[in-house]
Design a protein around this motif. Structure first.
Motif, PDB file in Angstrom:
ATOM      1  N   UNK A  32       0.839  -1.195   0.000  1.00 27.42           N
ATOM      2  CA  UNK A  32       0.000   0.000   0.000  1.00 27.42           C
ATOM      3  C   UNK A  32       0.874   1.244   0.000  1.00 27.42           C
ATOM      4  N   UNK A  33       2.184   1.035  -0.053  1.00 28.97           N
ATOM      5  CA  UNK A  33       3.136   2.136  -0.118  1.00 28.97           C
ATOM      6  C   UNK A  33       3.676   2.260  -1.534  1.00 28.97           C
ATOM      7  N   UNK A  34       4.042   3.468  -1.906  1.00 28.19           N
ATOM      8  CA  UNK A  34       4.591   3.722  -3.233  1.00 28.19           C
ATOM      9  C   UNK A  34       6.109   3.853  -3.133  1.00 28.19           C
ATOM     10  N   UNK A  35       6.832   2.990  -3.852  1.00 31.15           N
ATOM     11  CA  UNK A  35       8.287   3.004  -3.819  1.00 31.15           C
ATOM     12  C   UNK A  35       8.886   3.626  -5.082  1.00 31.15           C
ATOM     13  N   UNK A  36       8.088   4.381  -5.820  1.00 25.02           N
ATOM     14  CA  UNK A  36       8.583   5.009  -7.038  1.00 25.02           C
ATOM     15  C   UNK A  36       9.674   6.025  -6.754  1.00 25.02           C
ATOM     16  N   UNK A  37       9.580   6.697  -5.619  1.00 23.08           N
ATOM     17  CA  UNK A  37      10.565   7.708  -5.244  1.00 23.08           C
ATOM     18  C   UNK A  37      10.511   7.887  -3.742  1.00 23.08           C
ATOM     19  N   UNK A  38      11.555   8.488  -3.147  1.00 25.93           N
ATOM     20  CA  UNK A  38      11.495   8.773  -1.707  1.00 25.93           C
ATOM     21  C   UNK A  38      10.289   9.636  -1.335  1.00 25.93           C
ATOM     22  N   UNK A  39       9.954  10.603  -2.194  1.00 27.78           N
ATOM     23  CA  UNK A  39       8.817  11.479  -1.906  1.00 27.78           C
ATOM     24  C   UNK A  39       7.505  10.709  -1.909  1.00 27.78           C
ATOM     25  N   UNK A  40       7.319   9.852  -2.905  1.00 32.42           N
ATOM     26  CA  UNK A  40       6.069   9.102  -2.983  1.00 32.42           C
ATOM     27  C   UNK A  40       5.947   8.112  -1.831  1.00 32.42           C
ATOM     28  N   UNK A  41       7.081   7.562  -1.383  1.00 35.25           N
ATOM     29  CA  UNK A  41       7.045   6.640  -0.246  1.00 35.25           C
ATOM     30  C   UNK A  41       6.561   7.365   1.005  1.00 35.25           C
ATOM     31  N   UNK A  42       7.116   8.534   1.278  1.00 33.12           N
ATOM     32  CA  UNK A  42       6.720   9.245   2.495  1.00 33.12           C
ATOM     33  C   UNK A  42       5.264   9.685   2.416  1.00 33.12           C
ATOM     34  N   UNK A  43       4.837  10.149   1.257  1.00 33.22           N
ATOM     35  CA  UNK A  43       3.436  10.579   1.116  1.00 33.22           C
ATOM     36  C   UNK A  43       2.482   9.418   1.375  1.00 33.22           C
ATOM     37  N   UNK A  44       2.812   8.245   0.858  1.00 34.65           N
ATOM     38  CA  UNK A  44       1.940   7.095   1.065  1.00 34.65           C
ATOM     39  C   UNK A  44       2.010   6.598   2.507  1.00 34.65           C
ATOM     40  N   UNK A  45       3.139   6.828   3.170  1.00 32.96           N
ATOM     41  CA  UNK A  45       3.288   6.383   4.552  1.00 32.96           C
ATOM     42  C   UNK A  45       2.367   7.170   5.488  1.00 32.96           C
TER      43      UNK A  45
END
Length: 430
Positions: A32-45
C-alpha cells in the motif's frame, strides 16, 4: 563536535556488516506504499495526511495519529514483521544485546532480562509467556526486504540516518517506563493492539534519551489505542509509554526513527570550524594573537567583546559568500546509511562493456546514493586550499562507475589531476 551518527549509526554498522544474512522467505501482501521515489514513499506512509500539512502542523511540533481502519493496510503492515517469525529468526544465530533485548517495566523502571550469548527460542518464548517480557528486535530490515526498502527510501527523503526496532509485548504488560527520545518517531502498528499515553515534553526537541518519573510527567495530553494499519508520529522529546491491554494476546509494532544529532546546533558544530579556517586565511583579525596568559585566566569576561566582534566578522563573510561546508555530518551519513535494496534475486553489480570515452554520457543508477564534493583539503593538500574530490556510496561499488566519475571530474576541473578520496561503508570494493 557532535557524536558521529549516535546510536542510529552504531546499528547501521551492524546492518551493513550483516546485510547478506538470509532473509525470511514469507509472502508479502500487496504494497500500500509507493516506492517510485522517496517522496512518494513518504506521502503514502502518512496518507491521507498531506505532506505539506504534516510539515506545517506536526513535524517537531506535536503528535499525529492516523487511524485507518483499512484491511489492506492492516494486512500489509502485518506482513512487515510477525511474532510467528521469531522461531526461524532465532535459528539464524541471534545474540542478546546485539539483536534482541528482553525487558519489562517494573515499578516505573526498566528491568532487563537478557541472557548471555545466543538467543534460544524456547527460553525467549518462556520469558514472553511467563514473565510478560517485551521482546525488542533490533534493525529488523536485515531480515525483511520491505522494511529495508522503507528505511532506505526514508533515508533518501530525509537525508538523515533512519533506524528501526520491533517491539512485541504480551497482554497486560509494559516494556519500557515513561521516557523521551532524541529522535523523530514513526510507529507502525503491525499486530494486536497497543495502549499509548503521550505527555507534554519537559525538554522540547531533546538531544538525549531520558526516563521520566510518573510524578513529574502529569496527565496525558493524548491517550488512544493503536490497531493494525494505524500510524503514530511524535517529535523528539515527547514523553510516552505504552502497554498491551488485557484481552489482547500480544502487540507488535515497528518504531522507525530519524533525525538523531541532526539539528542546526549539530550542523553549526560541524560547519563552523571550516568557516573559521577559510576566513582566517583572508582576514588578518582572526590571525592576531590572543592576550598573554589568557588560557591561564579564570575570568575571561574581557574577551567576550572581542569574540563577539570576530563572530560578527564570520557572520558577514558567511552572508556575503553564502558558502558553508559540512564535513563530518555528510561523510557520516554517506558511510552509515543503508545501501539500495536490490532484492535477493538481483544480479550483483559488476563492471561490464567498454570503458567510456570522455564524451560518453554517464547515468548513475542510484543517484540518491552518490555525492561528489569538491572542496579544499585541509589536512592532506600540498598547498593550502588545494582541492580534492571525495565520492561516497555504500553499496558494492562498481569499478566501471568509479573510472567514469574519475574521468568526468578531472576534465570538469580543467583537466587537472585532482586527488580522489573514495568513502564507502563495509562492502565497498573500489
Amino acid at each position: 563536535m557532535p557524536k558521529k551518527g549516535g546510536k542510529i549509526a552504531e546499528v547501521a554498522k551492524e546492518t551493513q556488516a550483516e546485510c547478506k544474512r538470509p532473509k525470511l522467505d514469507t509472502a508479502v501482501s500487496p504494497s500500500v506504499l509507493s516506492f517510485e521515489s522517496p517522496e512518494s514513499l513518504f506521502r503514502s506512509l502518512i496518507s491521507p495526511i498531506k505532506e505539506e500539512v504534516f510539515f506545517r502542523d506536526y513535524w517537531e511540533q506535536k503528535p499525529l495519529l492516523v487511524q485507518r481502519n483499512d484491511v489492506l493496510v492492516a494486512a500489509y503492515y502485518q506482513s512487515l514483521f510477525q511474532l510467528a517469525q521469531l522461531k526461524e529468526l532465532c535459528s539464524q544465530g541471534l545474540c542478546y544485546g546485539r539483536d534482541v533485548n528482553v525487558c519489562r517495566c517494573v515499578n516505573g523502571k526498566k528491568k532487563v532480562l537478557n541472557k548471555e550469548g545466543r538467543v534460544n527460542y524456547m527460553q525467549l518464548k518462556k520469558d514472553f509467556d511467563q514473565k510478560k517480557a517485551t521482546i525488542q528486535f533490533h534493525q529488523p530490515q536485515r531480515f525483511k526486504e520491505e522494511l529495508w526498502k522503507i528505511q532506505e527510501k526514508l533515508e533518501c527523503y530525509f537525508g538523515s540516518l533512519v533506524g528501526s526496532n520491533v517491539y512485541i509485548t504480551p497482554q497486560g504488560s509494559q516494556g519500557l517506563p515513561p521516557h523521551y527520545d532524541d529522535v523523530e518517531v514513526f510507529i507502525l502498528q503491525l499486530e494486536g493492539e497497543k495502549h499509548w499515553r503521550l505527555y507534554k515534553p519537559t525538554v522540547p526537541l531533546a538531544r538525549e534519551y531520558n526516563v521520566e518519573p510518573e510524578d513529574r510527567i502529569g496527565s496525558p495530553t493524548h491517550e488512544f489505542i493503536l490497531k493494525p494499519g494505524d500510524l503514530l508520529y511524535f517529535p523528539r522529546g515527547t514523553i510516552h509509554q505504552a502497554d498491551t491491554p488485557q484481552g489482547i494476546s500480544y502487540s507488535t509494532h515497528v518504531t522507525i526513527s530519524t533525525y538523531q544529532n541532526n539539528s542546526w546546533g549539530d550542523f553549526l558544530l560541524d560547519a563552523i570550524p571550516g568557516l573559521v579556517f577559510d576566513t582566517a586565511k583572508e582576514d588578518v583579525a582572526l590571525r592576531t594573537s590572543i592576550p598573554r596568559q589568557l588560557l591561564m585566566q579564570v575570568d575571561t569576561a574581557d574577551c567576550t567583546k572581542k569574540l563577539s566582534s570576530l563572530l560578527r566578522r564570520l557572520a558577514d563573510r558567511l552572508e556575503n559568500s553564502r558558502e558553508l561546508r559540512s564535513s563530518d555530518m555528510k561523510k557520516d551519513f554517506i558511510m552509515h546509511r543503508l545501501p539500495p535494496c536490490l532484492g535477493c534475486d538481483s544480479d550483483p553489480l559488476t563492471p561490464g562493456g567498454k570503458l567510456p570515452k570522455i564524451d560518453s554520457k554517464i547515468r548513475l543508477q542510484f543517484r540518491d546514493h552518490a555525492i561528489i564534493t569538491v572542496e579544499p583539503d585541509q589536512e592532506n593538500a600540498v598547498s593550502i586550499g588545494s582541492p580534492f574530490v571525495w565520492l561516497g556510496w555504500e553499496w558494492e561499488a562498481c569499478e566501471l562507475l568509479f573510472c567514469c566519475i574519475k574521468r568526468v571530474v578531472q576534465f570538469c576541473l580543467v583537466g587537472s589531476c585532482i586527488p580522489l578520496l573514495l568513502l564507502g561503508g563495509p562492502g565497498a570494493v573500489c
